[in-house]
Each structure stands twice: as C-alpha cells, then as structure tokens.
Design a protein around this motif. Structure first.
Motif, PDB file in Angstrom:
ATOM      1  N   GLU A 283       8.528  -4.266  15.055  1.00  0.00           N
ATOM      2  CA  GLU A 283       9.132  -4.859  13.761  1.00  0.00           C
ATOM      3  C   GLU A 283       8.093  -4.931  12.813  1.00  0.00           C
ATOM      4  O   GLU A 283       8.413  -4.498  11.598  1.00  0.00           O
ATOM      5  N   GLY A 284       6.806  -5.594  12.847  1.00  0.00           N
ATOM      6  CA  GLY A 284       5.867  -5.555  11.754  1.00  0.00           C
ATOM      7  C   GLY A 284       5.422  -4.195  11.293  1.00  0.00           C
ATOM      8  O   GLY A 284       4.852  -4.408  10.502  1.00  0.00           O
ATOM      9  N   TYR A 285       5.548  -3.463  12.054  1.00  0.00           N
ATOM     10  CA  TYR A 285       5.004  -1.961  11.745  1.00  0.00           C
ATOM     11  C   TYR A 285       5.553  -0.964  11.413  1.00  0.00           C
ATOM     12  O   TYR A 285       5.455   0.097  10.847  1.00  0.00           O
ATOM     13  N   CYS A 286       7.062  -1.059  12.003  1.00  0.00           N
ATOM     14  CA  CYS A 286       8.024   0.242  11.845  1.00  0.00           C
ATOM     15  C   CYS A 286       8.439   0.295  10.345  1.00  0.00           C
ATOM     16  O   CYS A 286       8.516  -0.482   9.589  1.00  0.00           O
ATOM     17  N   SER A 287       8.646   1.728  10.053  1.00  0.00           N
ATOM     18  CA  SER A 287       8.962   1.919   8.687  1.00  0.00           C
ATOM     19  C   SER A 287      10.538   1.689   8.407  1.00  0.00           C
ATOM     20  O   SER A 287      11.130   1.220   9.351  1.00  0.00           O
ATOM     21  N   PRO A 288      10.835   1.512   6.985  1.00  0.00           N
ATOM     22  CA  PRO A 288      12.213   1.097   6.750  1.00  0.00           C
ATOM     23  C   PRO A 288      13.434   1.876   7.313  1.00  0.00           C
ATOM     24  O   PRO A 288      14.458   1.249   7.747  1.00  0.00           O
TER      25      PRO A 288
ATOM     26  N   ILE B 238       8.222  -9.537   6.217  1.00  0.00           N
ATOM     27  CA  ILE B 238       8.821  -8.254   6.672  1.00  0.00           C
ATOM     28  C   ILE B 238      10.138  -7.724   5.829  1.00  0.00           C
ATOM     29  O   ILE B 238      10.321  -6.689   5.693  1.00  0.00           O
ATOM     30  N   ARG B 239      11.006  -8.871   5.778  1.00  0.00           N
ATOM     31  CA  ARG B 239      12.215  -8.758   5.176  1.00  0.00           C
ATOM     32  C   ARG B 239      11.890  -8.280   3.728  1.00  0.00           C
ATOM     33  O   ARG B 239      12.860  -7.464   3.330  1.00  0.00           O
ATOM     34  N   ARG B 240      10.882  -8.826   3.098  1.00  0.00           N
ATOM     35  CA  ARG B 240      10.564  -8.151   1.645  1.00  0.00           C
ATOM     36  C   ARG B 240      10.474  -6.909   1.541  1.00  0.00           C
ATOM     37  O   ARG B 240      10.649  -6.117   0.852  1.00  0.00           O
ATOM     38  N   ARG B 241       9.644  -6.437   2.744  1.00  0.00           N
ATOM     39  CA  ARG B 241       9.446  -4.915   2.726  1.00  0.00           C
ATOM     40  C   ARG B 241      10.424  -4.003   3.042  1.00  0.00           C
ATOM     41  O   ARG B 241      10.796  -2.987   2.337  1.00  0.00           O
TER      42      ARG B 241
END
Length: 291
Positions: free
Chosen positions: A182-187, A236-239
């Motif tokens: 989750e911390g690294y995967c793309s949108p 992460i949600r912000r991203r």
C-alpha cells in the motif's frame, strides 16, 4: 529428499541435485517464509558449509493463489535470468503432500543485503540504486511484464550493483497485479486497474522519495518509523486522492523534478520508460559525483 519440522528450520531440501539445510528464519511474508540456508558438501568431513544462500518456502494448495504466485516467481526468474539487475533464481524444488493436493515450493537464491536493512552512505548511492533498478525495470518492460511490488524490501545489493527481487507479483503489462504494498503502489494499482511499467516507476519514485527525505513518505511530517499506522494511512490517502506531492525540503530542483515526475498521479505525466529515467540519473551522476 526432505526432512522438515513444523517451521522448516533444520530441514534439508534437494535443489539441483544438491542438499541445502534451512537454518534461521530471516523473513516472514504474507504467504512465504525465507530461511538462511547452507550447502551440504560431502566427503570425509562432511558438513553443511557455505551459508551464503537463502531458501524461500511457499506452503500451499495446488491451484491456489499462493501456488500461482510461486509459479509466477519461477517463470519470471527463468525469463529474466540473463538480466544482471534481477536477483537470480538459482534453482527450485516442489514437494507434493497429502496425495498431491498440497505442496511446498522451495526457491534458492544468494543471500544479499536488503535495502530495507541498510543506510546508504550518500546521495550518489541513492541515485546509483535508482539507476540500477531502472535497468531491471527496462528488462521487465522489454518482456512485456510489470513487477507489481517495487519497494525497499524487494531491492538488494550484491556488493557491485543493486538488484530487484521477489518476482511473485509479476504480471503481464495491461493486467491487474494481484499483489502490491500500500505505501508504494501506484494510484491505478490501488484502484485495481490495469498497470504498466509506469506503475513500477511510480513505486520506485516513492522509494527514492523516502530515501531522499530521510525516511518520510509524501505528506509525512516525520520518518515513518516514528509515526503510527493511522497517520501513515492518512498520508497515503492524500496521495491516492490525487493531491500533488510536496517537494522534498532541502533537495535541489533537479532532484524534485525527477521525484515528482516519477510520482505523478496521472500516469501519462510520468516518465514513459525506465530507460528515460536511466538517462536522467546518468546525467546527474556524471555532473556531480556527490549527487
């Protein structure tokens, strides 16, 4: 062929006709375990020596998701065996159990240092790592593949170059990866959409961002190790909501230009190919040896 106890420590497995003993459990994944391993050398003073290996063990039912993951890792390892920037699969063994309905899959690798357990000496090491992993991603792209889980835990150092490992999440470009962190995967990966090599470049960009910013993911006011899970998930949600990433404080414009282009929310605005990133980083390494 194989001796094992409940957790496989002390078990012996035959791979490529040689006997390896699994010793210490060094990593517990979601669906696999990784053990340090030693090679048996016969003779008058027979002993398990040369402990520079690891064995990754999958325990699964045939036709399960874990079984498919193990097979993907084997097949991708074969396809990419000539790439010097991919962790080399040295061999594997499959042991059937319960009348063939269940099995254990053992994959043999060299034991290497993991980026997650290292502190890089200077910014030149950061950019050298990024360039080398792009070489690995370019090899994947040319095979029409996506890694699907680029992150510090899957990046290794062999003393001369950086290597990309853990190919169990590999999928064909244009498909949806089954796994990801989750911390690294793309949108697009987070949304369960088809991915391509630009999705891997996003994950590499987040990895580089974290290294350059002293352990902070985007929108994190402190290093992630000092934050609780709720705070990290909020960042992460912000991203994932498409908020533009803030530049890394103190980094020069060319560094932030690279990082923010790799990590664009819209994949069409990212670098298109790993070879484009290699050229960008190469110019920086040549221009300033201190990064």
């Amino acid at each position: 062929m194989l001796y094992s106890n409940e957790n496989e420590c002390g078990g012996d497995v035959v791979i490529n006709g040689a006997v390896y003993r699994m010793n210490e459990l060094i990593h517990q994944g979601n669906d696999s375990r990784v053990f340090s391993a030693a090679l048996w050398q016969g003779g008058r003073d027979s002993a398990f020596v040369n402990s520079r290996f690891v064995i990754k063990c999958y325990t699964c039912q045939r036709d399960s998701a874990v079984w498919r993951r193990a097979l993907r890792e084997i097949e991708a390892g074969r396809m990419l065996r000539k790439c010097p920037y991919i962790v080399r699969l040295r061999g594997y063994s499959v042991l059937s159990e319960n009348g063939g309905e269940a099995c254990r899959v053992f994959l043999l690798f060299d034991r290497l240092q993991c980026l997650d357990d290292m502190r890089l000496a200077d910014s030149r090491d950061v950019w050298t790592m990024g360039r080398d992993i792009c070489f690995a991603l370019e090899a994947l792209r040319k095979k029409g593949l996506v890694h699907g889980d680029v992150k510090p835990r899957n990046i290794y150092y062999d003393g001369g170059r950086w290597l990309l490992g853990d190919l169990g999440s590999v999928c064909v470009s244009g498909e949806v990866p089954e796994y990801g962190s989750e911390g690294y995967c793309s949108p697009e990966a987070m949304r369960g959409e088809p991915c391509d090599i630009r999705s891997d470049l996003y994950s590499l960009g987040i990895t580089l961002y974290k290294l350059v910013s002293g352990g902070r993911l985007p929108f994190c006011p402190r290093p992630c190790v000092e934050m609780d899970d709720v705070e990290v998930c909020r960042s992460i949600r912000r991203r994932m909501n498409g908020e533009a990433l803030p530049p890394v404080p103190g980094a020069d414009d060319s560094v932030n230009d690279l990082l923010l282009t790799l990590c664009r929310f819209e994949r069409d605005k990212r670098f298109k190919r790993p070879c484009d990133v290699i050229k960008y980083i190469g110019k920086r390494l040549n221009r300033n040896s201190d990064g």
